[in-house]
Design a protein around this motif. Structure first.
Motif, short mmCIF file in Angstrom:
data_model
loop_
_atom_site.label_atom_id
_atom_site.label_comp_id
_atom_site.label_asym_id
_atom_site.label_seq_id
_atom_site.Cartn_x
_atom_site.Cartn_y
_atom_site.Cartn_z
N PHE A 46 5.44 -0.31 0.64
CA PHE A 46 4.74 -1.48 1.15
C PHE A 46 5.70 -2.52 1.74
N LYS A 47 7.00 -2.30 1.58
CA LYS A 47 7.99 -3.23 2.15
C LYS A 47 8.26 -2.93 3.63
N ILE A 48 7.80 -1.77 4.11
CA ILE A 48 7.93 -1.44 5.53
C ILE A 48 6.86 -2.22 6.29
N THR A 49 7.25 -2.87 7.38
CA THR A 49 6.30 -3.70 8.11
C THR A 49 5.59 -2.92 9.22
N TYR A 50 4.34 -3.28 9.43
CA TYR A 50 3.51 -2.63 10.45
C TYR A 50 2.61 -3.67 11.11
N GLY A 51 2.16 -3.36 12.31
CA GLY A 51 1.07 -4.10 12.93
C GLY A 51 -0.20 -3.30 12.76
N ILE A 83 2.65 1.71 -11.07
CA ILE A 83 2.18 0.39 -11.47
C ILE A 83 0.90 0.13 -10.68
N PRO A 84 -0.19 -0.25 -11.33
CA PRO A 84 -1.44 -0.51 -10.60
C PRO A 84 -1.22 -1.54 -9.50
N MET A 85 -1.88 -1.33 -8.34
CA MET A 85 -1.74 -2.26 -7.23
C MET A 85 -2.44 -3.57 -7.53
N TYR A 91 -3.08 -7.89 6.00
CA TYR A 91 -4.29 -7.14 5.70
C TYR A 91 -4.29 -6.65 4.25
N HIS A 92 -3.13 -6.21 3.77
CA HIS A 92 -3.00 -5.67 2.42
C HIS A 92 -2.94 -6.76 1.36
N GLU A 93 -2.12 -7.80 1.61
CA GLU A 93 -1.86 -8.80 0.59
C GLU A 93 -2.90 -9.92 0.56
N VAL A 94 -3.37 -10.32 1.73
CA VAL A 94 -4.31 -11.45 1.80
C VAL A 94 -5.76 -10.95 1.81
N LYS A 95 -6.05 -10.00 2.68
CA LYS A 95 -7.40 -9.48 2.79
C LYS A 95 -7.72 -8.43 1.72
N LYS A 96 -6.68 -7.94 1.05
CA LYS A 96 -6.83 -6.93 -0.01
C LYS A 96 -7.38 -5.61 0.53
N GLY A 97 -7.09 -5.32 1.80
CA GLY A 97 -7.52 -4.06 2.39
C GLY A 97 -6.59 -2.92 2.01
N LYS A 98 -7.12 -1.71 2.04
CA LYS A 98 -6.36 -0.51 1.72
C LYS A 98 -6.35 0.42 2.92
N ALA A 99 -5.31 1.22 3.06
CA ALA A 99 -5.23 2.19 4.14
C ALA A 99 -6.23 3.31 3.88
N PRO A 100 -7.04 3.71 4.87
CA PRO A 100 -7.94 4.85 4.68
C PRO A 100 -7.17 6.15 4.54
N LYS A 101 -7.85 7.20 4.08
CA LYS A 101 -7.17 8.45 3.75
C LYS A 101 -6.50 9.11 4.94
N ASN A 102 -6.99 8.89 6.17
CA ASN A 102 -6.37 9.50 7.34
C ASN A 102 -5.12 8.77 7.81
N ALA A 103 -4.85 7.59 7.26
CA ALA A 103 -3.69 6.81 7.69
C ALA A 103 -2.39 7.45 7.22
N GLY A 145 -12.13 0.03 -0.02
CA GLY A 145 -11.23 -0.21 -1.13
C GLY A 145 -10.98 -1.68 -1.44
N HIS A 146 -11.61 -2.59 -0.70
CA HIS A 146 -11.42 -4.01 -0.96
C HIS A 146 -11.85 -4.35 -2.39
N ILE A 147 -11.08 -5.21 -3.05
CA ILE A 147 -11.39 -5.65 -4.40
C ILE A 147 -11.89 -7.09 -4.36
N TYR A 148 -13.11 -7.30 -4.89
CA TYR A 148 -13.58 -8.67 -5.03
C TYR A 148 -13.17 -9.16 -6.42
#
Length: 232
Positions: free
Chosen positions: A7-12, A174-176, A151-163, A190-193
């Motif tokens: 998760f330390k690798i950056t992406y757009g 360690i649990p995300m 997207y991951h840290e603020v929106k709590k989104g997860k990469a879909p399985k095809n990513a 996969g968003h967590i409320y």
């Protein structure tokens, strides 16, 4: 190995699109990057299971839209978590055709590229397409691009399985998320409320239980309604 290192690798985040015959399609990608300057070439990594991969392989054309940070749920939900085999993703969307014939999404886009595919590499589950840039345009100089970190840290989104960056949660040492029984998970994206956080983007204050969310509340990532959430 600590899986969270990845998760330390950056992406757009981008919408990658293509066409074949009379069909057009696109998907959300976080693996688009420039590989050469002269000529300007971009690499696009696409799952073999992705409908758009079939189109790119056949037509050898690809459009790339750079998404804005404050995207709309409809854009993410349609292009990120639905299949073009089931729906017409561009229906109701604002888009144009590039000089290659590739469709280019304009909704939530701050810039775009139009490319001809000149090479491709089979890397097992995915294909790396090398696209030579034939055109491009900036649509808005003032808006920030959407990053996977946001997207991951603020929106709590997860990469879909095809990513390419998808990681099976069972492999995490360690649990995300520090999930409790009061949290609910979107079964689509996969968003967590988390009631301790609420949903500030939709004016839901911290301390609001999932059961107390408005009936018209939708997932801030993919746009589905509350019925798609399950208690963790």
């Amino acid at each position: 190995m600590n899986i969270e290192t990845y998760f330390k690798i950056t992406y757009g985040l981008y919408v990658v699109s293509s066409k074949w015959d009379d069909k057009i399609n696109g998907y959300i990608s976080n693996t688009v990057f420039q590989v050469t300057a002269e000529p300007a070439q971009l690499a696009i990594v696409c799952s073999k299971n992705n409908y758009t991969a079939e189109m790119i392989s056949q037509s050898k054309v690809v459009g790339i839209s750079i998404l804005q940070k404050d995207y709309h749920n409809e854009t993410m939900g349609t292009f990120g978590y639905k299949s073009g085999r089931d729906i017409e993703k561009f229906a109701g969307m604002k888009f144009k055709y590039g000089s290659t014939g590739a469709p280019i999404l304009l909704n939530d886009s701050i810039a775009w590229f139009d490319c001809e595919v000149v090479q491709s590499f089979d890397v097992g589950t995915h294909i790396i397409f090398i696209g030579k840039v034939v055109d491009g345009e900036t649509l808005n100089e003032d808006l920030e691009p959407l990053t996977y970190a946001y997207y991951h840290e603020v929106k709590k989104g997860k990469a879909p399985k095809n990513a390419p960056t998808y990681i099976n949660p069972e492999k995490m040492k360690i649990p995300m998320d520090n999930i409790t029984n009061s949290r609910y998970k979107c079964t689509v994206c996969g968003h967590i409320y988390d009631p301790e956080i609420g949903d500030p983007d939709n004016n839901i204050p911290a301390g609001t239980a999932f059961e107390d969310l408005p009936s018209d509340w939708c997932c801030p990532i993919c746009g589905v309604d509350k019925s798609f959430y399950e208690k963790e």
